[in-house]
Design a protein around this motif. Structure first.
Motif, PDB file in Angstrom:
ATOM      1  N   UNK A   1      13.460 -10.942  -0.656  1.00  0.00           N
ATOM      2  CA  UNK A   1      14.442 -11.751  -0.059  1.00  0.00           C
ATOM      3  C   UNK A   1      15.979 -11.323  -0.208  1.00  0.00           C
ATOM      4  N   UNK A   2      16.390 -10.301  -0.858  1.00  0.00           N
ATOM      5  CA  UNK A   2      17.777 -10.107  -0.960  1.00  0.00           C
ATOM      6  C   UNK A   2      18.029  -9.023   0.260  1.00  0.00           C
ATOM      7  N   UNK A   3      16.918  -8.232   0.506  1.00  0.00           N
ATOM      8  CA  UNK A   3      17.239  -6.978   1.186  1.00  0.00           C
ATOM      9  C   UNK A   3      16.587  -7.090   2.867  1.00  0.00           C
ATOM     10  N   UNK A   4      15.767  -8.292   2.906  1.00  0.00           N
ATOM     11  CA  UNK A   4      15.291  -8.530   4.375  1.00  0.00           C
ATOM     12  C   UNK A   4      15.964  -9.473   5.043  1.00  0.00           C
ATOM     13  N   UNK A   5      15.985  -9.512   6.269  1.00  0.00           N
ATOM     14  CA  UNK A   5      16.900 -10.695   7.006  1.00  0.00           C
ATOM     15  C   UNK A   5      16.018 -11.024   8.522  1.00  0.00           C
ATOM     16  N   UNK A   6      14.939 -10.213   8.566  1.00  0.00           N
ATOM     17  CA  UNK A   6      14.395 -10.273   9.903  1.00  0.00           C
ATOM     18  C   UNK A   6      12.691 -10.544   9.722  1.00  0.00           C
ATOM     19  N   UNK A   7      11.945 -11.085  10.608  1.00  0.00           N
ATOM     20  CA  UNK A   7      10.691 -11.338  10.190  1.00  0.00           C
ATOM     21  C   UNK A   7       9.948 -10.207  10.511  1.00  0.00           C
ATOM     22  N   UNK A   8      10.464  -8.914  11.361  1.00  0.00           N
ATOM     23  CA  UNK A   8       9.763  -7.769  11.243  1.00  0.00           C
ATOM     24  C   UNK A   8       9.696  -6.966  10.032  1.00  0.00           C
TER      25      UNK A   8
ATOM     26  N   UNK B   1      11.481  -1.851   5.610  1.00  0.00           N
ATOM     27  CA  UNK B   1      10.237  -1.810   4.695  1.00  0.00           C
ATOM     28  C   UNK B   1      10.275  -0.532   3.691  1.00  0.00           C
ATOM     29  N   UNK B   2      11.347   0.521   4.070  1.00  0.00           N
ATOM     30  CA  UNK B   2      11.610   1.413   3.228  1.00  0.00           C
ATOM     31  C   UNK B   2      12.532   0.998   1.952  1.00  0.00           C
ATOM     32  N   UNK B   3      13.441   0.118   2.499  1.00  0.00           N
ATOM     33  CA  UNK B   3      14.406  -0.423   1.559  1.00  0.00           C
ATOM     34  C   UNK B   3      13.642  -1.334   0.463  1.00  0.00           C
ATOM     35  N   UNK B   4      12.541  -1.997   0.725  1.00  0.00           N
ATOM     36  CA  UNK B   4      11.831  -2.787  -0.281  1.00  0.00           C
ATOM     37  C   UNK B   4      11.079  -2.016  -0.989  1.00  0.00           C
ATOM     38  N   UNK B   5      10.512  -0.639  -0.625  1.00  0.00           N
ATOM     39  CA  UNK B   5       9.729   0.198  -1.230  1.00  0.00           C
ATOM     40  C   UNK B   5      10.492   0.969  -2.179  1.00  0.00           C
TER      41      UNK B   5
ATOM     42  N   UNK C   1       9.906  -9.198   6.784  1.00  0.00           N
ATOM     43  CA  UNK C   1       9.980  -9.936   5.765  1.00  0.00           C
ATOM     44  C   UNK C   1       8.568 -10.131   5.179  1.00  0.00           C
ATOM     45  N   UNK C   2       8.246  -9.877   3.749  1.00  0.00           N
ATOM     46  CA  UNK C   2       6.768 -10.099   3.139  1.00  0.00           C
ATOM     47  C   UNK C   2       6.105 -11.536   3.119  1.00  0.00           C
ATOM     48  N   UNK C   3       5.223 -11.697   2.859  1.00  0.00           N
ATOM     49  CA  UNK C   3       4.506 -13.095   2.452  1.00  0.00           C
ATOM     50  C   UNK C   3       5.156 -14.047   1.714  1.00  0.00           C
TER      51      UNK C   3
ATOM     52  N   UNK D   1       0.673  -1.267  -0.183  1.00  0.00           N
ATOM     53  CA  UNK D   1       0.054  -0.091   0.101  1.00  0.00           C
ATOM     54  C   UNK D   1       1.003   1.249  -0.332  1.00  0.00           C
ATOM     55  N   UNK D   2       1.936   1.264   0.610  1.00  0.00           N
ATOM     56  CA  UNK D   2       2.979   2.501   0.633  1.00  0.00           C
ATOM     57  C   UNK D   2       3.161   2.858  -0.625  1.00  0.00           C
ATOM     58  N   UNK D   3       3.980   1.331  -1.399  1.00  0.00           N
ATOM     59  CA  UNK D   3       4.342   1.517  -2.886  1.00  0.00           C
ATOM     60  C   UNK D   3       3.292   2.020  -3.775  1.00  0.00           C
ATOM     61  N   UNK D   4       1.999   1.644  -3.631  1.00  0.00           N
ATOM     62  CA  UNK D   4       1.047   2.059  -4.552  1.00  0.00           C
ATOM     63  C   UNK D   4       0.507   3.771  -4.202  1.00  0.00           C
ATOM     64  N   UNK D   5       0.591   3.963  -2.778  1.00  0.00           N
ATOM     65  CA  UNK D   5       0.046   5.566  -2.693  1.00  0.00           C
ATOM     66  C   UNK D   5       1.360   6.179  -3.215  1.00  0.00           C
ATOM     67  N   UNK D   6       2.399   6.057  -3.240  1.00  0.00           N
ATOM     68  CA  UNK D   6       3.359   6.976  -3.727  1.00  0.00           C
ATOM     69  C   UNK D   6       3.427   7.027  -5.275  1.00  0.00           C
TER      70      UNK D   6
END
Length: 263
Positions: free
Chosen positions: A200-207, A126-130, A209-211, A66-71
């Motif tokens: 997968x590349x930019x996340x390491x934690x459950x906080x 999450x900012x890094x993913x977006x 990590x996406x679905x 939703x953050x990506x979509x809004x921006x």
């Protein structure tokens, strides 16, 4: 013949989905059997939900999608209005550059994007993913085509009423382009909901990590092993929101592409 061919292709496409639904609701011991007895259970969903933090994965995915979509809506709307209505030096060249981006696969930009996020200390966030997806060339093109079909007299009338450029966009262009926004929203949400490699590349934690990443780790975990009942139940949990969204908005989705002249 065309309708028959499409029906056959639709039936072939639905086979994996039907198998996934059938297996997800079957008892574990019958998940891979070919018996047609009607034994169904919800235990697979309960076990899958308890074996991995899917609740956290849902929150992470919703925030990023939703953050990506809004921006994207903000940036694509402003850029599309500029390309559709404003006259400025180099407009055609810039628009061609935007179209060229449609032909560049996102995967080849992984390394430079990763390097930039590392320098900005935005890895595992999450900012890094977006960040790499905050502008959409497809959205700009789609909205530009729609904005060009809107009569310019409506904008002139709004300006006579004292509206500035942002009020014109908000009150004239955006309401008339609602089907296009719905279609673009479905495309954007479905793409980023299913996006796997970059998170997968930019996340390491459950906080963070996406679905999709969480599902892959769950399917490979020791607790799950080769228990297809739990795996398919988790898969169904991940894809159900997208299926519901498409069935709800499919009419607007199709109409927007017809109105935009895309075949």
């Amino acid at each position: 013949m065309t309708r028959i061919g499409m029906t056959i292709l639709g039936m072939v496409w639905s086979v994996p989905l039907i198998w996934c639904i059938w297996t997800a609701f079957r008892p574990r011991e019958l998940a891979t059997s070919y018996s047609l007895d009607f034994q169904f259970t919800l235990d697979n969903f309960i076990k899958a939900w308890q074996a991995a933090p899917f609740g956290q994965y849902y929150i992470n995915t919703l925030l990023t999608v939703l953050g990506i979509l809004l921006v994207q809506i903000i940036t694509a709307t402003l850029a599309a209005y500029a390309f559709a209505r404003l006259n400025f030096f180099g407009k055609d060249v810039l628009f061609v550059i935007v179209l060229v981006q449609l032909m560049v696969p996102a995967d080849i930009l992984i390394f430079p994007n990763y390097s930039i996020l590392r320098d900005l200390s935005l890895l595992d966030s999450k900012t890094g993913i977006m960040m790499p997806y905050l502008a959409s060339a497809f959205g700009i093109f789609l909205l530009r085509q729609t904005f060009k079909t809107i009569p310019y007299e409506l904008e002139e009338a709004a300006r006579l009423e004292g509206c500035n450029v942002f009020q014109v966009i908000w009150n004239v262009y955006m309401p008339l382009a609602k089907p296009t926004y719905v279609a673009f929203g479905l495309v954007s949400v479905s793409y980023h909901w299913n996006n796997f490699l970059w998170p997968l590349i930019v996340t390491n934690s459950e906080e963070n990590r996406p679905l999709t990443v969480g599902l892959a780790i769950f399917a490979q975990s020791y607790e799950t092993g080769a228990q297809w009942a739990e795996v398919t139940a988790a898969t169904l949990l991940v894809m159900t929101p997208l299926l519901l969204a498409f069935f709800i908005f499919q009419k607007q989705f199709i109409n927007s592409f017809v109105q935009s002249g895309l075949k």
